[in-house]
Design an enzyme around this catalytic site. Structure first.
Site, PDB file in Angstrom:
ATOM      1  N   ASP A  92       0.952  -1.314   0.194  1.00  0.00           N
ATOM      2  CA  ASP A  92       0.007  -0.007  -0.091  1.00  0.00           C
ATOM      3  C   ASP A  92       1.050   1.374  -0.014  1.00  0.00           C
ATOM      4  O   ASP A  92       2.088   1.158   0.355  1.00  0.00           O
ATOM      5  CB  ASP A  92      -1.024  -0.083   1.165  1.00  0.00           C
ATOM      6  CG  ASP A  92      -1.896   1.121   1.269  1.00  0.00           C
ATOM      7  OD1 ASP A  92      -1.907   1.957   0.279  1.00  0.00           O
ATOM      8  OD2 ASP A  92      -2.908   0.815   2.137  1.00  0.00           O
ATOM      9  N   ASP A 271      -7.710  -7.560   0.158  1.00  0.00           N
ATOM     10  CA  ASP A 271      -7.055  -7.554   1.380  1.00  0.00           C
ATOM     11  C   ASP A 271      -7.875  -6.952   2.515  1.00  0.00           C
ATOM     12  O   ASP A 271      -8.826  -6.130   2.286  1.00  0.00           O
ATOM     13  CB  ASP A 271      -5.836  -6.616   1.157  1.00  0.00           C
ATOM     14  CG  ASP A 271      -5.973  -5.086   1.474  1.00  0.00           C
ATOM     15  OD1 ASP A 271      -5.657  -4.746   2.687  1.00  0.00           O
ATOM     16  OD2 ASP A 271      -6.379  -4.648   0.516  1.00  0.00           O
TER      17      ASP A 271
END
Length: 375
Positions: A92, A271
């Site tokens: 991320d 996720d």
């Protein structure tokens, strides 16, 4: 990175495919365990491979930038070399973490200035230095730096935020293109579609992202407080536009029911911290619904946690796990985390099987209500 689309369901937009990276293949649809600081909390890599069947894990740019820091990661050969994880990694950009630091960050066109939640030190993330940071971390898939606006943002704020996210994306792509991987293997950059819950903004964002021709694309800013049906509507709006020959990643979602509904709408990658976070708080996800292992009803239940689950599920009984949670033993959190992750990976694997068989929708409809019940 390459993506090969293999099967598409006749009755929905569900599909299967294979992502190939220099660290291995990923069969989609896939759930990616979250390893924020370079580890999936309470779970060894061997368990991730053998019990959970994880094919890819996440690291977080914000947390890894602060600890252990870029100097250590670079000397170690990136997160793969530092941690010993040999399979693919996605990072991320840290945008969500930075923008959640309400009161200790300042947002402007250049980037986002923030103070560390660890020691209060001042830092700034820009599209350029986030790309540099993700190069050092060395993930196979890097996420673009974006603003994740609050889920209930008004239209004007959402529009302004999207405009900046799009300008930042152009800067991310330029920086990505003018730099090279550091460790001898390829990296891919995924843009992120924002736009809150406004259909026209989501359409604009999806078109903007699709035109970039990236290896894959992500959908961000959902599951942040909006009604579930609105989230599903936004997924449909975006996936009508995002290219079908590239993987689609729905960020931070979600429950087992959310995942199946999103798969039906054409999402490939997921996720969420829910399997491990809820596991540490004694909640188990199963095909029969959720179980709170602190409840007294499990005190004398000597049946396996899940006879058809992973190896840990067959070894330990519900009564034993109940005892471990009541006694506040660390092993309880480890067992529950492994169980939940293994269940999530099994869920997407089963979805893949039913897409291939051509009966995904009836299979999903037969289990979707039960998944949300409390056992």
């Amino acid at each position: 990175m390459t993506f090969v689309l293999q099967h598409t369901d006749n009755a929905s937009d569900a599909r299967t495919g294979i992502i190939t990276t220099d660290h291995g293949q990923i069969k989609t649809p896939i759930f990616m365990p979250v390893g924020t600081c370079g580890s999936v909390k309470g779970v060894h890599f061997q368990e991730l491979c053998d019990q959970v069947k994880a094919q890819i894990i996440l690291g977080n740019t914000y947390h890894l930038y602060l600890r252990p820091g870029l100097e250590i990661l670079k000397v170690a050969g990136g997160l793969h070399g530092f941690s010993g994880w040999e399979r693919p990694i996605l990072t991320d950009s840290g945008g969500f973490q930075v923008f959640s630091l309400t009161g200790i960050r300042k947002l402007r066109e250049e980037g986002c200035e923030f103070r560390s939640h660890i020691d209060g030190s001042k830092h700034i993330f820009t599209p350029e230095n986030v790309m540099d940071t993700e190069r050092v971390i060395g993930a196979d898939i890097m996420m673009a730096f974006d603003e994740c606006p609050p889920g209930q943002s008004d239209y004007q704020y959402a529009k302004q935020s999207l405009g900046m996210t799009q300008r930042w994306l152009d800067r991310c792509i330029r920086r990505f293109d003018e730099t090279a991987p550091l460790y001898g293997y390829a990296q891919s950059l995924f843009p992120i579609v924002q736009g809150c819950t406004y259909k026209d903004l989501r359409q604009e964002a999806a078109k903007f992202v699709a035109d970039k021709g990236a290896d894959g694309n992500a959908i961000g800013g959902l599951a942040v407080g909006e009604p579930t049906e609105v989230m599903y509507e936004m997924i449909e709006v975006v996936n009508e536009i995002l290219p079908k020959d590239k993987p689609r990643y729905l960020m931070g979602v979600g429950t087992p029911r959310n995942i199946l509904e999103a798969i039906e709408r054409g999402v490939d990658m997921f996720d969420c911290v829910m399997p491990t976070r809820n596991g540490r708080n004694a909640m188990l996800f199963t095909y029969n619904g959720t179980m709170n292992m602190r409840n007294k009803k499990w005190e004398m239940d000597f049946t396996p946690i899940a006879p058809d689950g992973c190896e840990f599920d067959k070894i330990y009984t519900k009564a034993y796990l109940h005892h471990l949670f009541k006694a506040q033993e660390l092993l309880a959190m480890q067992i529950a985390s492994i169980h939940n992750l293994a269940f999530y990976l099994r869920l997407v694997s089963d979805a893949r099987t039913h897409i291939e068989l051509g009966d995904f929708v009836p299979w999903k409809n037969s289990i979707i209500d039960q998944l949300g019940k409390r056992v």
